[in-house]
Design an enzyme around this catalytic site. Sequence first.
Site, PDB file in Angstrom:
ATOM      1  N   ARG A  25      -0.429  54.460 -19.270  1.00  0.00           N
ATOM      2  CA  ARG A  25       0.808  54.410 -20.062  1.00  0.00           C
ATOM      3  C   ARG A  25       2.036  54.802 -19.246  1.00  0.00           C
ATOM      4  O   ARG A  25       3.148  54.493 -19.621  1.00  0.00           O
ATOM      5  CB  ARG A  25       0.666  55.288 -21.314  1.00  0.00           C
ATOM      6  CG  ARG A  25      -0.197  54.608 -22.380  1.00  0.00           C
ATOM      7  CD  ARG A  25      -0.380  55.443 -23.615  1.00  0.00           C
ATOM      8  NE  ARG A  25      -1.352  56.507 -23.420  1.00  0.00           N
ATOM      9  CZ  ARG A  25      -1.670  57.399 -24.349  1.00  0.00           C
ATOM     10  NH1 ARG A  25      -1.092  57.364 -25.529  1.00  0.00           N
ATOM     11  NH2 ARG A  25      -2.574  58.329 -24.097  1.00  0.00           N
ATOM     12  N   GLN A  26       1.830  55.489 -18.112  1.00  0.00           N
ATOM     13  CA  GLN A  26       2.970  55.772 -17.206  1.00  0.00           C
ATOM     14  C   GLN A  26       2.983  54.623 -16.199  1.00  0.00           C
ATOM     15  O   GLN A  26       2.658  54.785 -15.022  1.00  0.00           O
ATOM     16  CB  GLN A  26       2.780  57.145 -16.528  1.00  0.00           C
ATOM     17  CG  GLN A  26       3.881  57.530 -15.543  1.00  0.00           C
ATOM     18  CD  GLN A  26       5.162  58.031 -16.197  1.00  0.00           C
ATOM     19  OE1 GLN A  26       5.157  58.493 -17.324  1.00  0.00           O
ATOM     20  NE2 GLN A  26       6.281  57.932 -15.487  1.00  0.00           N
TER      21      GLN A  26
ATOM     22  N   ASP B 209       2.258  48.330 -34.540  1.00  0.00           N
ATOM     23  CA  ASP B 209       3.592  47.915 -34.080  1.00  0.00           C
ATOM     24  C   ASP B 209       3.504  46.479 -33.578  1.00  0.00           C
ATOM     25  O   ASP B 209       2.418  45.906 -33.466  1.00  0.00           O
ATOM     26  CB  ASP B 209       4.119  48.858 -32.977  1.00  0.00           C
ATOM     27  CG  ASP B 209       3.129  49.013 -31.842  1.00  0.00           C
ATOM     28  OD1 ASP B 209       2.538  47.991 -31.430  1.00  0.00           O
ATOM     29  OD2 ASP B 209       2.915  50.150 -31.370  1.00  0.00           O
TER      30      ASP B 209
ATOM     31  N   LYS C 170       8.782  50.012 -39.213  1.00  0.00           N
ATOM     32  CA  LYS C 170       9.398  51.253 -39.673  1.00  0.00           C
ATOM     33  C   LYS C 170      10.798  50.930 -40.187  1.00  0.00           C
ATOM     34  O   LYS C 170      11.560  50.248 -39.493  1.00  0.00           O
ATOM     35  CB  LYS C 170       9.540  52.179 -38.455  1.00  0.00           C
ATOM     36  CG  LYS C 170       9.073  53.585 -38.703  1.00  0.00           C
ATOM     37  CD  LYS C 170       9.366  54.411 -37.471  1.00  0.00           C
ATOM     38  CE  LYS C 170       8.105  54.999 -36.892  1.00  0.00           C
ATOM     39  NZ  LYS C 170       8.314  55.885 -35.783  1.00  0.00           N
TER      40      LYS C 170
ATOM     41  N   ARG D 204      14.318  52.774 -41.527  1.00  0.00           N
ATOM     42  CA  ARG D 204      15.017  54.036 -41.767  1.00  0.00           C
ATOM     43  C   ARG D 204      16.020  53.817 -42.901  1.00  0.00           C
ATOM     44  O   ARG D 204      16.950  53.036 -42.789  1.00  0.00           O
ATOM     45  CB  ARG D 204      15.742  54.494 -40.491  1.00  0.00           C
ATOM     46  CG  ARG D 204      16.417  55.844 -40.636  1.00  0.00           C
ATOM     47  CD  ARG D 204      16.975  56.323 -39.303  1.00  0.00           C
ATOM     48  NE  ARG D 204      15.927  56.671 -38.346  1.00  0.00           N
ATOM     49  CZ  ARG D 204      15.251  57.806 -38.334  1.00  0.00           C
ATOM     50  NH1 ARG D 204      15.500  58.729 -39.243  1.00  0.00           N
ATOM     51  NH2 ARG D 204      14.327  58.044 -37.435  1.00  0.00           N
TER      52      ARG D 204
HETATM   53  C1  R5P Z   1       1.142  53.001 -27.748  1.00  0.00           C
HETATM   54  O1  R5P Z   1       1.890  52.183 -27.275  1.00  0.00           O
HETATM   55  C2  R5P Z   1      -0.305  52.769 -27.949  1.00  0.00           C
HETATM   56  O2  R5P Z   1      -0.617  51.415 -28.149  1.00  0.00           O
HETATM   57  C3  R5P Z   1      -0.803  53.572 -29.129  1.00  0.00           C
HETATM   58  O3  R5P Z   1      -0.205  53.070 -30.309  1.00  0.00           O
HETATM   59  C4  R5P Z   1      -0.453  55.005 -28.959  1.00  0.00           C
HETATM   60  O4  R5P Z   1      -0.902  55.468 -27.729  1.00  0.00           O
HETATM   61  C5  R5P Z   1      -1.058  55.828 -30.081  1.00  0.00           C
HETATM   62  O5  R5P Z   1      -0.632  57.134 -29.942  1.00  0.00           O
HETATM   63  P1  R5P Z   1      -0.832  58.195 -31.071  1.00  0.00           P
HETATM   64  O6  R5P Z   1      -2.276  58.097 -31.546  1.00  0.00           O
HETATM   65  O7  R5P Z   1      -0.535  59.508 -30.402  1.00  0.00           O
HETATM   66  O8  R5P Z   1       0.126  57.878 -32.205  1.00  0.00           O
END
Ligand code: R5P
Length: 281
Positions: A86-87, A158, A181, A183
């Site tokens: 992810r980084q 998402d 989402k 707001r």
């Molecule tokens: C993020 O882009 C990943 O696809 C996951 O949605 C994310 O890592 C989930 O993180 P967490 O369980 O902390 O909400």
Amino acid sequence: MKVISTERSQVLGARVAASLGVELVDVKFSRFPDGESYLNRSGLDDQTIIIGSITDNDALVELLLLIDACDTSENTLVLPYMAYARQDQRFKDGEPISARAVARAVSRGVSRVKTINIHQEEVLSYFDVPAEDLSMAPDIGRHLQQMELTDPLLLAPDEGAARFVADVAAADGWDCDHLQKTRHSGDHITIAPKSLPVEGREVVIIDDIISTGGTLATAAGMLRVQGASRVDAICVHGVLTGGAYAHLCASGVGQVIATDTIERACSRITAADCITRSLQD
Ligand code: R5P
């Protein structure tokens, strides 16, 4: 050909060896008194499939040692889960591109790499050898068929995960959508599917990673309020940090299901078939 695995991926390693019909290399893992990792393997063949998820720093070191211990054979590295993926870029000045650092380190001593649902496909270019990403979508689809849900609605948390969820939904022509989402004011946010109502529907939220489970727990609660008759969660990589599994159950998620890219009690879908198919291609 033989299969060898790190301690963290020993169940998956054994499953892949069985499904390929090849021998599994026996490895003894231990620690030196100062905490350093040690391992000793039994005999190899000309080709070795090395299976090792990088779940944390210890697992990374163990994998590096295992690759080095296999320096007498030609090696394919299967990285079912790759921490640090992810980084994948420098978000702030002075940061490392951690995914690149890890990819470079594990490339040494292997001739190709296979990952599974890596967070961003761009990470594949960081390996110094050819790398390919495999998808668990068909395997998750098959598992869903066995769950015998009634006309389930599959949801991505998402837009980024929407493609993956659509691939899972293709297994049986299920409806799919992604969560959005909205707001309404400073402190009033709602989460709902972009297009399809959930009222009366059995919903399954599907993601690549469940880490803290934070987003998913909030979404599950809101979907129940919107009338979903049931909410389950499936992920490829069950990182499940900070009590995420219990948090999700306590938030009204019926079942939390992961694959065995990270070996967990809730790993009810195996990546062995996906890996085997790719190795036999
Ligand atoms: C993020 O882009 C990943 O696809 C996951 O949605 C994310 O890592 C989930 O993180 P967490 O369980 O902390 O909400």
